[in-house]
Design an enzyme around this catalytic site. Structure first.
Site, short mmCIF file in Angstrom:
data_model
loop_
_atom_site.label_atom_id
_atom_site.label_comp_id
_atom_site.label_asym_id
_atom_site.label_seq_id
_atom_site.Cartn_x
_atom_site.Cartn_y
_atom_site.Cartn_z
CB CYS A 62 -8.97 14.66 24.62
SG CYS A 62 -9.87 16.05 23.95
CG ASP A 101 -14.34 5.36 20.44
OD1 ASP A 101 -13.69 6.30 19.96
OD2 ASP A 101 -14.14 4.89 21.57
CD GLU A 147 -13.79 -2.37 19.99
OE1 GLU A 147 -14.70 -1.54 20.10
OE2 GLU A 147 -12.60 -2.10 20.26
CE1 TYR A 185 -15.42 2.12 17.30
CE2 TYR A 185 -16.57 0.24 18.26
CZ TYR A 185 -15.50 1.12 18.25
OH TYR A 185 -14.50 0.98 19.16
CB CYS A 193 -5.53 21.21 20.28
SG CYS A 193 -7.29 21.12 20.65
CB CYS A 215 -4.89 21.14 27.37
SG CYS A 215 -6.63 21.14 26.87
S1 SF4 Z 1 -5.21 20.04 23.66
FE1 SF4 Z 1 -7.08 19.63 22.51
S2 SF4 Z 1 -6.98 17.45 22.02
FE2 SF4 Z 1 -5.53 17.82 23.67
S3 SF4 Z 1 -6.68 17.45 25.58
FE3 SF4 Z 1 -6.82 19.64 25.15
S4 SF4 Z 1 -8.72 19.81 24.01
FE4 SF4 Z 1 -8.14 17.66 23.92
#
Ligand code: SF4
Length: 304
Positions: free
Chosen positions: A205, A150, A49, A132, A221, A212
């Site tokens: 992401c 994080d 970490e 954290y 999302c 996505c």
């Molecule tokens: S759907 Fe949303 S959480 Fe998934 S990668 Fe795309 S932007 Fe990120």
């Protein structure tokens, strides 16, 4: 399950609809990293970490392996001079982390008999350990239920739940409340969620190239469903390094790391052409405790 409070109005998915797909994705896609293996123990988790802050996994891996081979327990590190920690830190960058990790090892040895404590408050009381890192060690090493925020987790939550492209620059109280509300009730599942949501931010992401099509929560999302509205506010710029005091500090420290004794001023003068910036960088290293000035204009890594 606690109701989610979002910092801004957004069609927030329920936590339950996020947990199962993200945890199932993690089961299949989690990287096999040495600090995730049982033999890493709490000390391995803590070392990782410290090293992973602002540093990619690929750069951390070799230094982590050497560090744990040399100092498999906090007491082994505590028995050596802090300068040895700075030397072993190599080119990971932000070398004050090495001094802080050494300081934590000393405190663990003195206060906890050499065992990394499992209690969150005791972790937080160690020098160099912030909110954290305390939460990460308690969660990843001891399977406790904590919000581990994080940059990767904050980005996933910002997009999937709050519906914005990026989280605020600094962690806010609203983000902490939201992250806590998102935690599964079950302790072991919450610890796994912390690691899984972090991995999702690291692998899928990502900051600039969210994938996505591979995301297990794409259908939930909020940001994607809203048509991915662009980030409001000043553009996010990458940090520059060339020509900065940070670069000069890195060059000066490299000379000291590679030396096996005190280094004369002339050897340091040779690494950077501009004397004012060079002196400023060296003064900063001394002020940070990363370099020890000696008589006769010589310098070395800190001995105590
Ligand atoms: S759907 Fe949303 S959480 Fe998934 S990668 Fe795309 S932007 Fe990120």
């Amino acid at each position: 399950m606690t109701a989610i409070e979002t910092p801004e109005a957004a069609p927030a998915p329920s936590p339950d609809r996020l947990h199962t797909p993200v945890l199932a994705w993690f089961d299949q896609h989690a990287r096999d990293l040495p600090w995730r293996r049982p033999e890493a123990g709490a000390w391995g988790v803590m070392v990782s970490e410290f090293m992973l802050q602002q540093t990619p996994v690929s750069r951390v891996l070799p230094v982590y392996e050497q560090w744990l081979a040399r100092w498999p327990r906090p007491a082994a590190l505590a028995a050596e001079a802090p300068g040895e920690a700075v030397r072993a830190w190599g080119r990971l960058g932000y070398p004050r982390r090495a001094l802080r990790l050494h300081g934590a090892a000393v405190a663990i040895t003195e206060r906890h008999g050499g065992d990394v404590p499992s209690d969150h408050a005791q972790l937080l009381a160690l020098p160099g350990i912030g909110e954290y890192t305390a939460a990460a060690v308690a969660s990843f090493a001891y399977g406790q239920r904590h919000a581990v925020l994080d940059t990767n987790v904050r980005r996933v939550i910002a997009r999937a739940v709050t519906g914005v492209q990026y989280p605020p620059n600094a962690t806010t109280a609203a983000e902490r409340r939201l992250a806590r509300a998102l935690l599964p009730d079950d302790e072991a599942r919450a610890a796994r969620w912390a690691a899984a949501s972090m991995e999702l931010g690291a692998l899928v992401c990502t900051a600039r190239n969210e994938d996505c099509g591979r995301c297990p929560i794409a259908r939930e999302c909020a940001w994607r469903l809203a048509g991915k509205p662009a980030h409001e506010g000043p553009a996010r710029r990458g940090q520059t390094y060339a020509g900065t005091d940070r670069q000069v500090r890195g060059k000066l420290l490299a000379v000291l790391r590679e030396a096996h004794g005190p280094v004369p001023q002339a050897a340091l003068d040779a690494v950077w052409h501009e004397p004012v910036q060079r002196a400023r960088a060296l003064d900063g290293l001394v002020a940070d405790g990363l370099v020890e000035p000696l008589d006769g204009g010589r310098y070395r890594l800190p001995s105590a």
